[in-house]
Scaffold this motif. Structure first.
Motif, short mmCIF file in Angstrom:
data_model
loop_
_atom_site.label_atom_id
_atom_site.label_comp_id
_atom_site.label_asym_id
_atom_site.label_seq_id
_atom_site.Cartn_x
_atom_site.Cartn_y
_atom_site.Cartn_z
N GLN A 135 5.11 -1.09 7.44
CA GLN A 135 3.69 -0.81 7.63
C GLN A 135 3.48 0.00 8.90
O GLN A 135 3.98 -0.35 9.97
CB GLN A 135 2.91 -2.12 7.71
N ARG A 136 2.72 1.08 8.80
CA ARG A 136 2.38 1.89 9.97
C ARG A 136 1.39 1.12 10.83
O ARG A 136 0.37 0.62 10.35
CB ARG A 136 1.76 3.22 9.53
N ILE A 137 1.71 1.00 12.12
CA ILE A 137 0.83 0.31 13.06
C ILE A 137 0.51 1.24 14.22
O ILE A 137 0.86 2.42 14.20
CB ILE A 137 1.47 -1.01 13.56
N GLU A 138 -0.16 0.72 15.25
CA GLU A 138 -0.55 1.55 16.39
C GLU A 138 0.68 2.15 17.07
O GLU A 138 1.77 1.57 17.05
CB GLU A 138 -1.36 0.73 17.40
N GLU A 168 1.71 10.55 33.08
CA GLU A 168 2.33 10.98 31.84
C GLU A 168 2.79 9.76 31.03
O GLU A 168 3.28 8.77 31.58
CB GLU A 168 3.53 11.89 32.13
N TYR A 169 2.64 9.88 29.72
CA TYR A 169 3.00 8.81 28.80
C TYR A 169 3.77 9.38 27.61
O TYR A 169 3.61 10.55 27.25
CB TYR A 169 1.76 8.08 28.29
N CYS A 170 4.59 8.52 27.01
CA CYS A 170 5.21 8.83 25.73
C CYS A 170 4.47 8.05 24.64
O CYS A 170 4.22 6.85 24.80
CB CYS A 170 6.68 8.41 25.73
N ARG A 171 4.16 8.75 23.55
CA ARG A 171 3.47 8.11 22.43
C ARG A 171 4.33 8.30 21.18
O ARG A 171 4.52 9.41 20.71
CB ARG A 171 2.09 8.72 22.23
N TYR A 172 4.87 7.17 20.69
CA TYR A 172 5.81 7.23 19.57
C TYR A 172 5.20 6.60 18.31
O TYR A 172 4.54 5.55 18.38
CB TYR A 172 7.09 6.47 19.91
N PRO A 173 5.46 7.17 17.13
CA PRO A 173 5.04 6.54 15.87
C PRO A 173 5.78 5.20 15.69
O PRO A 173 6.99 5.13 15.84
CB PRO A 173 5.46 7.54 14.80
N GLN A 174 5.02 4.16 15.34
CA GLN A 174 5.58 2.81 15.28
C GLN A 174 5.28 2.16 13.93
O GLN A 174 4.20 2.36 13.35
CB GLN A 174 4.99 1.96 16.42
N TYR A 175 6.25 1.39 13.45
CA TYR A 175 6.13 0.72 12.16
C TYR A 175 6.53 -0.75 12.29
O TYR A 175 7.35 -1.11 13.13
CB TYR A 175 7.03 1.39 11.11
N ARG A 176 5.93 -1.56 11.44
CA ARG A 176 6.28 -2.99 11.38
C ARG A 176 7.09 -3.22 10.12
O ARG A 176 6.63 -2.97 9.00
CB ARG A 176 5.00 -3.83 11.33
N GLU A 177 8.34 -3.68 10.29
CA GLU A 177 9.20 -4.00 9.16
C GLU A 177 9.29 -5.51 8.98
O GLU A 177 9.30 -6.26 9.96
CB GLU A 177 10.62 -3.46 9.39
N THR A 178 9.38 -5.92 7.72
CA THR A 178 9.56 -7.34 7.40
C THR A 178 10.73 -7.49 6.45
O THR A 178 10.69 -6.98 5.32
CB THR A 178 8.29 -7.94 6.78
N LEU A 179 11.76 -8.18 6.88
CA LEU A 179 12.97 -8.35 6.10
C LEU A 179 12.76 -9.38 4.98
O LEU A 179 11.77 -10.13 4.99
CB LEU A 179 14.11 -8.79 7.01
N SER A 228 10.06 -10.32 11.08
CA SER A 228 9.34 -9.07 11.30
C SER A 228 9.60 -8.55 12.71
O SER A 228 9.79 -9.33 13.65
CB SER A 228 7.83 -9.27 11.12
N TYR A 229 9.58 -7.25 12.87
CA TYR A 229 9.82 -6.59 14.15
C TYR A 229 9.30 -5.17 14.05
O TYR A 229 9.04 -4.65 12.94
CB TYR A 229 11.32 -6.59 14.48
#
Length: 286
Positions: free
Chosen positions: A152-155, A180-191, A196-197
């Protein structure tokens, strides 16, 4: 009465005085060194025992486990959950083979292990595949035994740029205050076992986003970094990555972050702590 029949008796007060005189004698240098060596050896045995049987501290040197673990994190790794191999002992002396009190890791554990190609370097990754599992990446999605892992795509994951943060376009951004900041695409995986992580996907078409089918051999595990496009893990062969990890190479399970900085200070440099601490990461359980 002969002189040979005379026996001298020491009274109580005389005995006390003699004991006091003996106690007042200065302790020789040799004795002091002996006691110091005994103390140091005792402490060393206790520390070695704790690090071998219970817990060992590790620090994170790379970004392969972002966002779960960051460079500058210090964590405790428990030794007992998987039993013990010769890799449980500092320097991995070749004293025995196999594992004592062997217990299999669970899917989703964050585990420390010795890199199979040299059996010396400590690596930390997440346990994704168990013996007999079929593992594959398809278009950035993880498949276990031909079943896609829920994703799932999250913040976005946002982290301030520091000397330990490698960041470049298009992820680098500057706030109104100039920071300055780094902004990375993040996802929630559930095995499949409901663990979940969060993971990062920096490149939707990265070289490790589409792989062959891996069949995990008996007595081995398949490891992956949460930073999916920046992790040399079991998706790479042993010659260039991790490959399959033998059970014997498991060192322990990561439990808790107990200290964290942004790289501006090491744990032994308290005079720099105030300006570089990541306080929110203290005592975070994994």
């Amino acid at each position: 009465m002969n002189d040979g029949d005379i026996r001298t008796k020491v009274t109580g007060s005389d005995a006390s005085y003699a004991a006091k005189k003996e106690a007042d004698k200065p302790v020789g240098l040799g004795h002091q060194i002996k006691e110091l060596v005994r103390f140091v050896l005792s402490v060393a045995v206790i520390v070695l025992g704790v690090r071998t049987l219970l817990f060992e501290p590790f620090n994170i040197p790379s970004e392969s486990m972002l966002p779960t673990l960051m460079v500058g994190d210090y964590l405790f790794v428990s030794k007992y959950p998987y039993g013990y191999s010769h890799h449980s002992i500092i320097t991995s002396p070749d004293l025995f083979s196999g594992r004592i009190l062997d217990s299999a890791p669970k899917r989703g554990d964050v585990a420390v292990f010795k890199l199979p190609r040299d059996n010396k370097t400590d690596y930390i990754k997440r346990v994704i595949g168990l013996p007999g599992d079929h593992i594959q990446m398809r278009d950035g999605h993880l498949f276990i035994n031909d079943q896609v892992v829920e994703r799932q795509r999250i913040e976005d994951f946002v982290v301030a740029v520091s000397e330990n943060t490698i960041c470049s376009a298009p992820f680098l951004e500057t706030a109104e205050d100039g920071k300055e900041y780094c902004r990375y695409p993040q996802y929630r995986e559930t095995l499949p076992n409901a663990v979940s992580y969060n993971t990062l996907d920096l490149n939707p078409a990265g070289p490790s986003d589409n792989t062959r089918m891996f069949v995990v051999p008996a007595g081995h595990y398949f490891m992956m970094g949460d930073n999916r496009d920046n992790s040399l893990d079991s998706r790479r062969p042993q010659s260039t990555g991790v490959g399959y990890v033998p059970a014997e190479n498991l060192v322990g399970r990561a439990e808790m972050i107990f200290f964290a900085t942004d790289g501006g200070a090491h744990i032994w440099e308290p005079w720099f702590w105030f300006q570089s601490m990541r306080y929110k990461r203290f005592f975070s359980f994994l």
